[in-house]
Design a protein around this motif. Structure first.
Motif, PDB file in Angstrom:
ATOM      1  N   GLU A   1      31.090  53.339  35.964  1.00 32.13           N
ATOM      2  CA  GLU A   1      30.980  51.946  35.548  1.00 32.13           C
ATOM      3  C   GLU A   1      30.840  51.846  34.035  1.00 32.13           C
ATOM      4  OE1 GLU A   1      28.942  48.970  38.372  1.00 32.13           O
ATOM      5  OE2 GLU A   1      27.434  49.552  36.922  1.00 32.13           O
TER       6      GLU A   1
ATOM      7  N   PHE B   1      40.736  39.183  36.925  1.00 35.77           N
ATOM      8  CA  PHE B   1      40.409  39.573  38.298  1.00 35.77           C
ATOM      9  C   PHE B   1      41.045  38.606  39.303  1.00 35.77           C
ATOM     10  CE2 PHE B   1      37.819  39.316  42.112  1.00 35.77           C
ATOM     11  CZ  PHE B   1      37.728  40.649  42.463  1.00 35.77           C
TER      12      PHE B   1
ATOM     13  N   GLU C   1      44.111  39.250  42.082  1.00 36.54           N
ATOM     14  CA  GLU C   1      43.935  38.961  43.495  1.00 36.54           C
ATOM     15  C   GLU C   1      45.122  38.154  44.025  1.00 36.54           C
ATOM     16  OE1 GLU C   1      40.168  37.100  44.062  1.00 36.54           O
ATOM     17  OE2 GLU C   1      39.831  38.087  45.988  1.00 36.54           O
TER      18      GLU C   1
ATOM     19  N   THR D   1      27.433  44.530  40.995  1.00 34.53           N
ATOM     20  CA  THR D   1      28.469  45.395  40.442  1.00 34.53           C
ATOM     21  C   THR D   1      29.047  44.744  39.190  1.00 34.53           C
ATOM     22  OG1 THR D   1      29.080  46.255  42.608  1.00 34.53           O
ATOM     23  CG2 THR D   1      30.697  46.451  40.862  1.00 34.53           C
TER      24      THR D   1
ATOM     25  N   GLN E   1      31.440  43.406  36.439  1.00 35.96           N
ATOM     26  CA  GLN E   1      32.764  42.813  36.626  1.00 35.96           C
ATOM     27  C   GLN E   1      33.875  43.693  36.077  1.00 35.96           C
ATOM     28  OE1 GLN E   1      32.660  39.052  34.672  1.00 35.96           O
ATOM     29  NE2 GLN E   1      32.180  39.894  32.664  1.00 35.96           N
TER      30      GLN E   1
ATOM     31  N   ARG F   1      34.775  45.840  38.952  1.00 40.88           N
ATOM     32  CA  ARG F   1      35.518  45.076  39.954  1.00 40.88           C
ATOM     33  C   ARG F   1      36.960  44.867  39.525  1.00 40.88           C
ATOM     34  NH1 ARG F   1      33.644  39.786  40.407  1.00 40.88           N
ATOM     35  NH2 ARG F   1      34.655  39.477  42.405  1.00 40.88           N
TER      36      ARG F   1
ATOM     37  N   GLN G   1      40.358  46.299  41.384  1.00 37.43           N
ATOM     38  CA  GLN G   1      41.400  45.354  41.781  1.00 37.43           C
ATOM     39  C   GLN G   1      42.753  45.752  41.190  1.00 37.43           C
ATOM     40  OE1 GLN G   1      40.469  42.679  43.686  1.00 37.43           O
ATOM     41  NE2 GLN G   1      42.563  41.976  43.894  1.00 37.43           N
TER      42      GLN G   1
END
Lengths: 169, 169
Positions: free
Chosen positions: A126, A145, A149, B16, B18, B21, B25
């Motif tokens: 991370e 993000f 998607e 989590t 971003q 994430r 993705q």
DNA sequence: TATTGTTATACTCTATAACTATA
DNA sequence: TATAGTTATAGAGTATAACAATA
């Protein structure tokens, strides 16, 4: 109409369709990041990206996942999941069990060692990403993000009808 | 200030970060697309994605490219470029030459066959992408492209200082 | 017969390092 | 001594297909 003029003016960047340009951009950006991530995962943890991905899936599911489900989520064929899980089992991070009455079913889950190891990996991982994305502001990350998607959904909708992912029969 | 409240409210999606994430993705979306593209490239043209990428680079450069430069642009190590080019040369799509006085230098360029073959591949390839991105409007594609570009720059800026890409010495 | 997972195979990619030949 | 490519090696990922065990 004004809208038409705008469309006409912007439509052809320079002979190459914008969908293709976007894809090439995505591909090279992803390659740049994943090459770096892979390099660090190996040198610091002796792990690969597909392994990390698989561990991440199991980390979210304390009760484990059936191999077929794991295969779908990681987009790795059933046949290759076996090898991946075997390597992780050999490292003591994952365990296979036959939980119920149906003896065909196998469930993979993290061992305590695996859970602890992955937690450490995820934390560092991370930080790598936050560091790489330092110059991007928070709002743009959220926008990206959401757009990703949407893109993913579009792709799913338009894959060659009737199939999902590589063959395995 | 209002801005602060907004920031605080949105800051933690659910434990989590971003950045992570977003990366997951991107990774899964890219994998979804590239698995499909790879599958079609192989079944319809007997080619791989790295090969397609290499051909695309050469297509843009009628005078060809030195192998070192090709290595940088495709993010494939020098040692592996040799094998890639060899396979393409065996297929008759690429030719290697020593153009100048410096006999260490090798330049790879498309053959006529290669140029024609790639043009066909690229056209179909472009259509695949347009089809997959059918549900995304034009404006969003442009936005995404620009954001990817920004992201790539940020990543480049923050790779472990002093190195660029995998080792090759 | 259909499903779950395994085995087998063949090939490509990837990373690293040592090496050759030029310069 | 530095540079451009090549060779060598080891390992992992990928796609396909055939197979075994179970249902």
């Amino acid at each position: 109409m004004a809208a038409d003029l705008e469309t006409i003016a912007d439509d052809k960047p320079e002979g190459t369709k914008q969908e293709l340009r976007l894809w090439l951009q995505m591909l090279s950006t992803t390659k740049l990041i994943s090459q770096e991530i892979r390099r660090r995962l190996r040198s610091e943890f002796g792990a690969t990206l597909p392994q990390f991905d698989l561990l991440a899936q199991l980390y979210r599911e304390p009760d484990g996942l059936r191999l077929g489900e794991l295969s779908k989520r990681t987009m790795v064929t059933n046949g290759n999941i076996t090898g991946l899980v075997e390597r992780l089992e050999a490292d003591g991070l994952v365990r296979r069990e036959t939980p119920g009455a149906d003896r065909r079913v196998t469930v993979a889950r993290l061992t305590d060692t695996g859970r602890e190891a992955f937690a450490r990996m995820a934390l560092v991982h991370e930080n790598w990403l936050c560091d790489m994305m330092k110059d991007i502001d928070s709002a743009m990350i959220r926008t990206l993000f959401a757009e990703m998607e949407t893109l993913k959904k579009s792709v799913r909708n338009h894959l060659s009808e009737g199939e999902a992912g590589p063959a395995d029969r």
